[in-house]
Each structure stands twice: as C-alpha cells, then as structure tokens.
Scaffold this motif. Sequence first.
Motif, short mmCIF file in Angstrom:
data_model
loop_
_atom_site.label_atom_id
_atom_site.label_comp_id
_atom_site.label_asym_id
_atom_site.label_seq_id
_atom_site.Cartn_x
_atom_site.Cartn_y
_atom_site.Cartn_z
N UNK A 30 45.17 38.74 -28.30
CA UNK A 30 45.24 40.18 -28.02
C UNK A 30 43.95 40.88 -28.46
N UNK A 31 43.42 40.48 -29.61
CA UNK A 31 42.20 41.11 -30.12
C UNK A 31 40.96 40.68 -29.35
N UNK A 32 40.95 39.45 -28.85
CA UNK A 32 39.76 38.92 -28.19
C UNK A 32 39.86 38.90 -26.67
N UNK A 33 41.06 39.12 -26.16
CA UNK A 33 41.25 39.15 -24.72
C UNK A 33 41.15 37.80 -24.05
N UNK A 34 41.07 36.73 -24.86
CA UNK A 34 40.95 35.39 -24.31
C UNK A 34 41.78 34.42 -25.13
N UNK A 35 42.06 33.29 -24.56
CA UNK A 35 42.79 32.24 -25.28
C UNK A 35 41.83 31.08 -25.52
N UNK A 36 40.86 31.26 -26.40
CA UNK A 36 39.88 30.23 -26.72
C UNK A 36 40.46 29.35 -27.83
N UNK A 37 41.16 28.30 -27.43
CA UNK A 37 41.88 27.44 -28.36
C UNK A 37 40.96 26.84 -29.42
N UNK A 38 39.79 26.35 -29.01
CA UNK A 38 38.87 25.71 -29.97
C UNK A 38 38.40 26.71 -31.02
N UNK A 39 38.07 27.90 -30.60
CA UNK A 39 37.62 28.94 -31.54
C UNK A 39 38.75 29.31 -32.49
N UNK A 40 39.95 29.50 -31.95
CA UNK A 40 41.09 29.85 -32.80
C UNK A 40 41.38 28.74 -33.81
#
Length: 82
Positions: A30-40
């Motif tokens: 929600x905060x980043x607008x993306x679902x970047x699994x590796x970053x998370x």
Amino acid sequence: MEPIDASVTLHVEIWNGRDMWNHARTVFEQENGIADQACFEHICGTEDRPDIPACLQMIFDPGKSPPGVQIEDCSAEIIPPP
C-alpha cells in the motif's frame, strides 16, 4: 507553546508470525504501490522466517507526523522472556 518530549509505547504479543508477516507485506504494498517481493523480504524476512521487529515497525510506524507533532523515531524489539 514550548515543545514537549513524550514517548508512546505499544506492547504486543504475536500469536501468528505468518499472519503478521502477511499484514506487513500488505502495508508495504500500500505504501509503495508495488508488490516487490524481493525488496520486502530483504526488509522483513520470509514468511517462514519473519524479521519480527522489522514487520512490527512496518505495521505500526505511522509514517507522516500528525499536525502539531514531530515523530522523532520509531523502533521495535523483541522482549526476552523473564
């Protein structure tokens, strides 16, 4: 008005680490607008091995300071059992 220093403490008990991790991932998306699994996962660990303090900070850090308040710091730590 002179500034006033204050501290707000929130103690939580984690019942389900996977549910907590998944909620932290939702907040991240929600905060980043993306679902970047590796970053998370770099920030909060994996679903099987969550970084509990990082997940809690992701969930509870309010981000932008509310009017009239400057958030100085946000931290989370695991409290060892007595």
